[in-house]
Motif scaffolding. Structure first.
Motif, PDB file in Angstrom:
ATOM      1  N   SER A  79       9.688  -0.170 -14.844  1.00  9.42           N
ATOM      2  CA  SER A  79       8.826  -1.245 -14.349  1.00  9.42           C
ATOM      3  C   SER A  79       7.627  -1.451 -15.271  1.00  9.42           C
ATOM      4  N   GLU A 128      10.011   4.102  -8.234  1.00  9.26           N
ATOM      5  CA  GLU A 128       8.912   3.250  -8.709  1.00  9.26           C
ATOM      6  C   GLU A 128       8.318   2.459  -7.546  1.00  9.26           C
ATOM      7  N   THR A 129       9.170   1.905  -6.700  1.00  9.25           N
ATOM      8  CA  THR A 129       8.682   1.152  -5.540  1.00  9.25           C
ATOM      9  C   THR A 129       7.884   2.048  -4.605  1.00  9.25           C
ATOM     10  N   GLU A 163       0.647   5.054  -3.821  1.00 12.24           N
ATOM     11  CA  GLU A 163      -0.621   4.900  -4.542  1.00 12.24           C
ATOM     12  C   GLU A 163      -1.616   3.975  -3.849  1.00 12.24           C
ATOM     13  N   GLU A 191       4.525  -1.407 -14.429  1.00 11.90           N
ATOM     14  CA  GLU A 191       3.531  -0.392 -14.093  1.00 11.90           C
ATOM     15  C   GLU A 191       3.873   0.948 -14.715  1.00 11.90           C
ATOM     16  N   TRP A 235       4.145  10.771 -10.718  1.00 16.45           N
ATOM     17  CA  TRP A 235       4.351   9.873 -11.847  1.00 16.45           C
ATOM     18  C   TRP A 235       4.889  10.624 -13.061  1.00 16.45           C
ATOM     19  N   GLU A 280       4.465   2.761  -6.482  1.00 15.77           N
ATOM     20  CA  GLU A 280       3.642   1.590  -6.776  1.00 15.77           C
ATOM     21  C   GLU A 280       3.237   0.825  -5.530  1.00 15.77           C
ATOM     22  N   ARG A 281       4.143   0.739  -4.551  1.00 11.06           N
ATOM     23  CA  ARG A 281       3.896  -0.111  -3.389  1.00 11.06           C
ATOM     24  C   ARG A 281       3.413   0.655  -2.169  1.00 11.06           C
ATOM     25  N   ARG A 314       1.509   3.069 -17.034  1.00 12.57           N
ATOM     26  CA  ARG A 314       1.197   4.459 -16.685  1.00 12.57           C
ATOM     27  C   ARG A 314       1.578   5.410 -17.823  1.00 12.57           C
TER      28      ARG A 314
END
Length: 585
Positions: free
Chosen positions: A94, A296-297, A304, A96, A328, A300-301, A100
């Motif tokens: 992604s 990742e979802t 965090e 992000e 991460w 990120e969503r 990162r």
């Protein structure tokens, strides 16, 4: 005069045709040898550790006593580190994750010395269009890469869709065009001459780049001597042991204002004209891509943003950021192109499962604790269902939730404005107290006992309702009870009549009786306009049935289309079928 910049380096695939731990043996031997060479020979000036800082951590876990030596050479500029944490496949991670990656890479580099301010991407299978924009965000104004460019000069401008640009150092003949130069002096000189002649027609300045290294190669102790010989013997050519930053500075110094007039290449770099891109890896071992996207979802969503909100609400007790950072790192360890592309040996990808698991375990627990902390700050007068929206825009969607203990059968679901929200029951989680298989006489005895106690199964169990089904001569009777204090008794007389009717049915020869309690019930409803990165609350309110019924009846009377109203007068309850969402209350 033309100058050949010879850059000593290794390209470190952390795991590929061997596992990470097997390759780490080679990494430790390589850096041990490199540090010894830097100590012993001041003429061996520079070495680049592939633009990724994770190799420092991998090495120092085994050789922690060499930390100061690594720091010293990094600060002296002889050991080139960063700017990345790992070298990813850009299309399979992604945006992000890419950001990162650079962020963590910079943090690692700070512990040792300055990071290399060039977006070095030697081997990924093509490049995303936003990379110049991302690099600029980290104060990096140049990139150096091999694949995806096609037939082009060695210096270009690379432009992102937003207009951001970086100077692109195109490794036209790959990142290993000087890796296999012979050890004998004549062969070495001839090889450098051929390299020069291959690149010079495509160079926009009098500088060309010789990348002395390739996958997992070690430093050459004979390099200073051979470079000196080539410098002396090649006519009109200067040969120097150099670095990518020194080469970049020389190119920019000579270009001057001409840099702004270099050819522009825009967007994604996906040409296979000069380097194959292995497009099949985009779908190889698809489970890797799916698990990566899920992780990742999650980070990120959910983990965090909501942990940041929770930390703001409870700063003295809730600091989950170090755990998020650790998650991460586990995820980024699965992002090197040979890992996430699925093109390594089976054992490599089996080990990726553990990293995905660790990332997921941390992410789920961080999310759970964060949402719990946020919910504790909500001023609700009754128990509430809190629906969170991790999106960056308002969202309306179906929501499923298990409620424990389960609500009363006629208990309404209300939104924050007190409006009724239709819902349906998807399933129940039950506990069985006892059960028995009996004949007609045995069932008659149970019915008589049930009637004589007024529906009291045991002293602490309140009757709620009965569920009866007949199948192939067997009556299945579920007596649903509740242990909750203050639970309202159900329609006992109706259940007794149904049970007595079973005794008069001659087709029934066997009775299966179970006494159960609903421990939890899963309901589904439509949560409307939940705010971005926020929440909406819903309540199951006891005692609001009649008031809500009148409100719904009025709403249906005003807007009959799409809804029907039916009143079962014998039970004084209200049933509303809401056709647009297919739910019944």
């Amino acid at each position: 005069m033309l100058t050949i910049h010879v850059v000593s380096h290794t390209h470190w695939d952390r795991e590929w045709y061997l596992t990470f731990q097997q390759f780490r043996f080679r990494l430790v031997e390589l850096i041990d040898q490199l540090l010894a060479l830097l100590d012993a020979d001041p003429d061996y000036r520079y070495f680049m550790l592939d633009g990724q800082a994770i190799v420092l951590e991998d090495y120092l876990e085994v050789r922690p006593e060499r930390k100061e030596d690594v720091r010293r050479y990094a600060q002296e500029g002889r050991l080139l580190i960063g700017p990345w944490y790992i070298l990813p496949d850009e299309f399979l991670v992604s945006p992000e994750a890419t950001v990162r990656n650079l962020l963590i890479g910079e943090r690692v580099c700070r512990r040792f010395g300055p990071k290399m301010r060039i977006g070095y991407l030697p081997d990924p299978f093509g490049h995303i269009g936003q990379m110049p924009q991302i690099l600029r965000g980290f104060d990096i104004d140049a990139a150096c890469l091999w694949r995806g460019v096609g037939e082009a000069p060695t210096e270009l401008r690379w432009r992102a869709p937003d207009g951001s640009e970086v100077l692109l150092l195109h490794l036209r003949d790959s990142y290993s065009n000087a890796a296999w130069l012979p050890a004998d002096e004549n062969g070495f000189v001839q090889g450098l001459a051929e390299l020069r002649d291959s690149l010079a027609p495509y160079a926009t300045t009098s500088h060309v780049l010789a990348m002395q290294g390739t996958d997992h190669t070690r430093p050459r102790a004979d390099l200073p001597r051979l470079l000196a010989a080539a410098d002396a013997r090649l006519e009109d050519t200067r040969v120097v042991h150099s670095t990518l930053p020194r080469y970049l500075a020389a190119v920019r110094d000579e270009l001057g204002e001409r840099e702004s007039r270099l050819p522009v290449i825009s967007g994604e770099l996906r040409s296979s004209q000069r380097a194959h891109l292995l497009p099949g890896v985009l779908s190889t071992r698809m489970w890797i891509k799916q698990r990566n996207h899920a992780c990742e979802t999650l980070l990120e969503r959910w983990a965090e943003p909501f942990s940041a909100i929770a930390a703001h609400l409870q700063p003295e007790i809730l600091n989950l950021k170090p755990l998020v950072d650790r998650a991460w790192r586990y995820l980024l360890e699965n992002h090197p192109h040979d890992s996430i592309c699925g093109c390594s040996v089976d054992q490599v990808h089996r080990e990726m499962v553990t990293r995905f698991d660790w990332c997921e375990q941390i992410g789920e627990e961080v999310t759970r604790r964060s949402l719990q902390a946020i919910v504790q700050q909500i001023n609700a007068t009754t128990p509430a269902i809190v629906v969170f929206n991790p999106s960056s825009s308002p969202r309306t969607d179906l929501v499923s939730v298990e409620i424990e203990p389960p609500p009363e059968p006629d208990q309404p679901l209300l939104d924050e404005a007190g409006r009724i929200v239709p819902y349906r029951t998807l399933g129940r989680r039950r506990r069985e107290f006892f059960g028995m298989e009996v004949d007609r006489d045995g069932f008659a005895f149970l019915v008589a006992q049930f009637g004589s106690t007024g529906g009291r199964v045991q002293e602490q169990l309140t009757f709620r309702h009965a569920e009866i089904a007949v199948e192939e001569g067997t009556a299945h009777v579920h007596i649903v009870v509740s242990q909750r204090e203050g639970a309202r008794p159900g329609p006992f007389d109706e259940a007794l009549e149904q049970a007595q009717a079973l005794l008069t049915d001659e087709s029934i020869q066997h009775y299966s009786v179970r006494v159960v309690e609903d421990e939890g019930v899963t309901i589904q409803f439509v949560a409307r306009d939940v705010p971005p990165i926020g929440y909406t609350t819903y309540t199951l309110r006891v005692g609001a049935t009649l008031a809500v019924a009148h409100a719904v009846a009025h709403a249906v009377a005003q807007k009959p289309v799409g809804a029907t109203l039916a009143v079962a007068h014998d039970r004084a309850t209200l049933a509303v079928a809401h056709k647009p969402v297919g739910a019944t209350l």
